[in-house]
Design a protein around this motif. Structure first.
Motif, PDB file in Angstrom:
ATOM      1  N   LEU A  55       0.824  -1.210   0.000  1.00 52.09           N
ATOM      2  CA  LEU A  55       0.000   0.000   0.000  1.00 52.09           C
ATOM      3  C   LEU A  55       0.863   1.267   0.000  1.00 52.09           C
ATOM      4  O   LEU A  55       0.616   2.196  -0.772  1.00 52.09           O
ATOM      5  N   ILE A  56       1.864   1.284   0.863  1.00 52.30           N
ATOM      6  CA  ILE A  56       2.747   2.448   0.944  1.00 52.30           C
ATOM      7  C   ILE A  56       3.436   2.689  -0.392  1.00 52.30           C
ATOM      8  O   ILE A  56       3.517   3.823  -0.862  1.00 52.30           O
ATOM      9  N   ARG A  57       3.912   1.633  -1.008  1.00 49.25           N
ATOM     10  CA  ARG A  57       4.602   1.771  -2.297  1.00 49.25           C
ATOM     11  C   ARG A  57       3.655   2.208  -3.407  1.00 49.25           C
ATOM     12  O   ARG A  57       3.979   3.088  -4.193  1.00 49.25           O
ATOM     13  N   ALA A  58       2.481   1.607  -3.464  1.00 54.21           N
ATOM     14  CA  ALA A  58       1.530   1.947  -4.525  1.00 54.21           C
ATOM     15  C   ALA A  58       1.001   3.374  -4.377  1.00 54.21           C
ATOM     16  O   ALA A  58       0.781   4.068  -5.370  1.00 54.21           O
ATOM     17  N   LEU A  59       0.812   3.809  -3.145  1.00 53.22           N
ATOM     18  CA  LEU A  59       0.289   5.152  -2.899  1.00 53.22           C
ATOM     19  C   LEU A  59       1.385   6.206  -2.922  1.00 53.22           C
ATOM     20  O   LEU A  59       1.104   7.405  -2.860  1.00 53.22           O
ATOM     21  N   LYS A  60       2.638   5.757  -2.985  1.00 51.85           N
ATOM     22  CA  LYS A  60       3.794   6.654  -3.012  1.00 51.85           C
ATOM     23  C   LYS A  60       3.774   7.614  -1.827  1.00 51.85           C
ATOM     24  O   LYS A  60       3.921   8.821  -1.979  1.00 51.85           O
ATOM     25  N   ILE A  61       3.573   7.023  -0.657  1.00 52.68           N
ATOM     26  CA  ILE A  61       3.583   7.805   0.575  1.00 52.68           C
ATOM     27  C   ILE A  61       4.728   7.326   1.448  1.00 52.68           C
ATOM     28  O   ILE A  61       5.215   6.210   1.294  1.00 52.68           O
ATOM     29  N   SER A  62       5.133   8.169   2.362  1.00 53.42           N
ATOM     30  CA  SER A  62       6.165   7.797   3.326  1.00 53.42           C
ATOM     31  C   SER A  62       5.539   6.933   4.405  1.00 53.42           C
ATOM     32  O   SER A  62       4.379   7.122   4.778  1.00 53.42           O
ATOM     33  N   LYS A  78       4.731  19.023  -1.709  1.00 50.75           N
ATOM     34  CA  LYS A  78       6.180  18.973  -1.501  1.00 50.75           C
ATOM     35  C   LYS A  78       6.590  17.617  -0.938  1.00 50.75           C
ATOM     36  O   LYS A  78       7.608  17.060  -1.329  1.00 50.75           O
ATOM     37  N   GLU A  79       5.817  17.095  -0.024  1.00 43.48           N
ATOM     38  CA  GLU A  79       6.116  15.789   0.550  1.00 43.48           C
ATOM     39  C   GLU A  79       6.120  14.712  -0.538  1.00 43.48           C
ATOM     40  O   GLU A  79       6.989  13.844  -0.568  1.00 43.48           O
ATOM     41  N   HIS A  80       5.159  14.789  -1.444  1.00 47.20           N
ATOM     42  CA  HIS A  80       5.072  13.813  -2.531  1.00 47.20           C
ATOM     43  C   HIS A  80       6.277  13.943  -3.464  1.00 47.20           C
ATOM     44  O   HIS A  80       6.856  12.934  -3.895  1.00 47.20           O
ATOM     45  N   ILE A  81       6.690  15.172  -3.756  1.00 47.38           N
ATOM     46  CA  ILE A  81       7.858  15.394  -4.610  1.00 47.38           C
ATOM     47  C   ILE A  81       9.104  14.820  -3.947  1.00 47.38           C
ATOM     48  O   ILE A  81       9.923  14.162  -4.607  1.00 47.38           O
ATOM     49  N   ILE A  82       9.265  15.051  -2.659  1.00 50.02           N
ATOM     50  CA  ILE A  82      10.415  14.521  -1.931  1.00 50.02           C
ATOM     51  C   ILE A  82      10.430  12.997  -2.013  1.00 50.02           C
ATOM     52  O   ILE A  82      11.469  12.382  -2.254  1.00 50.02           O
TER      53      ILE A  82
END
Length: 107
Positions: A55-62, A78-82
């Motif tokens: 889930l974390i990888r697919a959603l591209k979240i930390s 900005k968080e998503h870009i990082i």
């Protein structure tokens, strides 16, 4: 900790919606059933580590979004870009660096 666990499903749902994904699309990307995603988001189902990883990888979240919601950046863009930058290889980082420099030089 209980409060974070109670908010887990909403955190996943918010991230999915921010990514512009339906439950079906997320299910397809992760190999998880749509029903299981619905249970996570709406029925306080806590996934196993493998599912959480997907889930974390697919959603591209930390992972911090899940485990430390109180210290999240106010600016999600900005968080998503990082996060995307962290996934880049060396060549990609050179392109990103040159692009950002060019953008800043035009100001």
């Amino acid at each position: 900790m209980e409060e974070q666990l109670n908010n887990f499903g909403q955190t996943i749902k918010d991230a999915r919606l921010a990514a512009g994904l339906t439950q079906d699309a997320l299910a397809e990307q992760t190999g998880i059933t749509t029903r299981y995603i619905m249970a996570i988001e709406n029925e306080s189902k806590l996934p196993r580590v493998r599912v959480l990883f997907k889930l974390i990888r697919a959603l591209k979240i930390s992972a911090d979004t899940i485990f430390y919601p109180e210290i999240q950046h106010a600016d999600k863009k900005k968080e998503h870009i990082i996060h995307m930058i962290q996934l880049c290889d060396e060549r990609d980082l050179q392109v990103v660096t040159a692009t950002v420099k060019a953008l800043l030089d035009t100001k």
